[in-house]
Enzyme design. Structure first.
Site, PDB file in Angstrom:
ATOM      1  N   ARG A  68      -6.232   0.525  -5.449  1.00 14.13           N
ATOM      2  CA  ARG A  68      -5.756   0.041  -4.161  1.00 14.13           C
ATOM      3  C   ARG A  68      -6.403   0.780  -2.991  1.00 14.13           C
ATOM      4  NH1 ARG A  68      -3.292  -1.536  -8.037  1.00 14.13           N
ATOM      5  NH2 ARG A  68      -1.911  -3.359  -8.092  1.00 14.13           N
TER       6      ARG A  68
ATOM      7  N   ASP B  24      14.116  -2.640   2.996  1.00 16.21           N
ATOM      8  CA  ASP B  24      13.000  -2.216   2.162  1.00 16.21           C
ATOM      9  C   ASP B  24      11.944  -1.583   3.052  1.00 16.21           C
ATOM     10  OD1 ASP B  24      12.243  -3.312  -0.974  1.00 16.21           O
ATOM     11  OD2 ASP B  24      10.660  -2.340   0.171  1.00 16.21           O
TER      12      ASP B  24
END
Length: 280
Positions: free
Chosen positions: A37, A146
């Site tokens: 990533r 979140d």
């Protein structure tokens, strides 16, 4: 074109930085996941190599790149009615104590964190509607939060794959969902019943506004934290709860091993943790 590589020193620097910002600790076993990533973002930002990218990341005043990385690095896998016994505990045991202590008609407030793609908070809403008679009398606010802004957008959309709803009884699937391309769309009424927000539990400025909750669901998040971050999260939840409020953790998590702030409550359906009533 030169291949971008992440050295051991690069990995260590990034891991320490990401931990300070989010409380999430990447073990060596996650090295391939993290490297992949990071390389994606180095290429996407035309940084050329890790050193340039890491400098840009650290000095990005708006924090947009860090948020992009958070969205890439966090895991969001769940389904409806996961660990259902805790929802049973909510309607059969916890809510009875909570409403007996209410001295006014203030709403019952429930915080679900992390929200992931919304299966947990929507499951709570469905369970209350189906199994708690008090829903006819009491207003209930469900807030779900979140750190991942992309996943919050998905949760608000309320579109789910057949796998996400596989544990729902057919009657409830028909009652609260509409078939659509690729899966099911949750009803507008349920979408309106949950408020989704972005929060970083490690940022004091983020969590300061989260107060006055009666129940918190924080399941399978603390396993990604180290001991220090778990204690910080426990203190955040303690401050967010009303006296006598409850917190539910995942089946492999134990508040007793994290903090002495809460007392253990062993209900017939589940073990949960309670903020002592004396903390007014």
């Amino acid at each position: 074109m030169t291949e971008i590589t992440i050295s051991e020193e690069d990995f260590r620097k990034f891991r320490e930085y990401f931990y300070r910002k989010t409380g999430i600790q990447f073990e060596a076993s996650k090295r391939y996941f993290v490297d992949k990533r990071l390389v994606e973002r180095i290429e996407a930002t035309d940084s050329g190599h890790f050193r340039n990218y890491f400098m840009m990341l650290r000095f990005d005043a708006k924090g947009d790149e860090l948020q992009t990385l958070v969205n890439l690095m966090t895991v969001n896998e769940t389904y409806f009615f996961r660990e259902e016994y805790q929802f049973q505990c909510l309607v059969n045991s916890m809510l009875g104590e909570i409403v007996r202590r209410k001295k006014d008609d203030s709403p019952i407030r429930i915080w679900s964190v992390p929200s992931s793609s919304g299966e947990e908070p929507y499951s709570i809403a469905i369970y209350l509607l189906e199994h708690w008679p008090g829903i006819e009398k009491w207003d209930v606010e469900i807030i779900s939060s979140d750190i991942d802004t992309d996943i919050i957008t998905r949760a608000r959309r309320g579109h789910y794959s057949p796998r996400s709803v596989q544990h729902l009884p057919p009657r409830l699937l028909q009652k609260y969902f509409v078939p659509c391309v690729g899966g099911y769309q949750i009803s507008d009424d349920l979408r309106d019943a949950v408020e989704f927000t972005r929060v970083n539990l490690m940022e004091a400025a983020d969590v300061r506004a989260y107060r006055g909750f009666d129940v918190i669901f924080c399941r399978n998040l603390l396993i990604y934290y180290d001991d220090m971050s778990r204690r910080q999260a426990a203190e955040t939840f303690f401050d967010a709860l009303n006296p006598g409020g409850f917190i539910c953790l995942g089946h492999s998590e134990s508040m007793s091993r994290i903090s002495s702030l809460f007392r253990v409550r062993k209900f017939p359906e589940a073990i949960v943790y309670q903020k002592p009533l004396g903390d007014l």
